[in-house]
Design an enzyme around this catalytic site. Structure first.
Site, mmCIF file in Angstrom:
data_model
loop_
_atom_site.group_PDB
_atom_site.id
_atom_site.type_symbol
_atom_site.label_atom_id
_atom_site.label_comp_id
_atom_site.label_asym_id
_atom_site.label_seq_id
_atom_site.Cartn_x
_atom_site.Cartn_y
_atom_site.Cartn_z
ATOM 1 N N THR A 131 0.859 -1.178 0.000
ATOM 2 C CA THR A 131 0.000 0.000 0.000
ATOM 3 C C THR A 131 0.895 1.227 0.000
ATOM 4 O OG1 THR A 131 -1.809 1.184 1.057
ATOM 5 C CG2 THR A 131 -0.366 -0.016 2.527
ATOM 6 N N ASP A 132 1.071 1.765 -1.194
ATOM 7 C CA ASP A 132 1.847 2.997 -1.310
ATOM 8 C C ASP A 132 3.252 2.819 -0.725
ATOM 9 O OD1 ASP A 132 2.220 5.705 -1.941
ATOM 10 O OD2 ASP A 132 1.544 6.352 0.025
#
Length: 188
Positions: A131-132
């Protein structure tokens, strides 16, 4: 009795909803189309990524997520909504998603829960959650998974949730049907 990719898709969709994700979809992994790569490189060369130098690193992996997970065949994509209640204002200069517990931790914990359940359904499962936090073109894969489109603001726009979504991905070695094959009407 082995679990089929369609059964895994269905179970993951159910778990995603139970864990509070706004939406879920799946795409087949592969090298990004050359037009997407060219657009990215032009933006990089024109300095449109401000001081985020990391966006110029690991381009091979960014353009081919199969390099992040050996034998990768599918990318599971999850939208995590964020917003403040109407009666609360974010402090000036702080994004709403930055308030509270670090979203990287919250989303990854949920993704790890899902990965554990997939492993129970199919012991050959291998994957990684992001996630990112890695060179993954999350918005591109969210579009490929049928979760929305990219607006002029370069944000992913979800049909159900607008732009206030963070994206989590699981790149894995299993052949899980793409959303377009399971729910073709969602792609319209």
């Amino acid at each position: 009795m082995s679990t089929t990719g369609a059964e895994i898709y269905s179970k993951v969709a159910q778990m995603a909803a139970e864990l509070g994700f706004a939406d879920f979809g799946c795409a087949r992994t592969g090298v990004l189309p050359s037009a997407v790569q060219q657009h990215y490189m032009e933006a990089l060369e024109q300095g449109r990524f401000a001081r985020m130098e990391y966006l110029g690193k690991n381009l091979e992996k960014r353009f081919n997520p199969s390099l992040l997970v050996e034998g990768a065949r599918s990318i599971l994509v999850f939208l995590a909504p964020y917003s403040l209640p109407d009666n609360i204002q974010a402090p000036v200069g702080i994004a709403q998603f930055a308030l509270g517990t670090d979203y990287h931790i919250v989303i990854k914990e949920k993704l790890f829960t899902i990965m554990k359940k997939i492993q129970e359904m199919d012991p050959s499962f291998q994957g990684r959650a992001f996630t990112d936090s890695a060179p993954v073109m999350e918005r591109y894969w969210a579009v490929e998974a049928g979760l929305g489109w990219i607006g002029k603001n370069n944000f992913l726009i979800s049909r159900q949730n607008g732009i206030k979504n963070l994206i989590g991905t699981v790149i894995c070695n299993l052949e899980i049907p793409a959303t377009a094959d399971i729910l073709p009407q969602k792609m319209l």
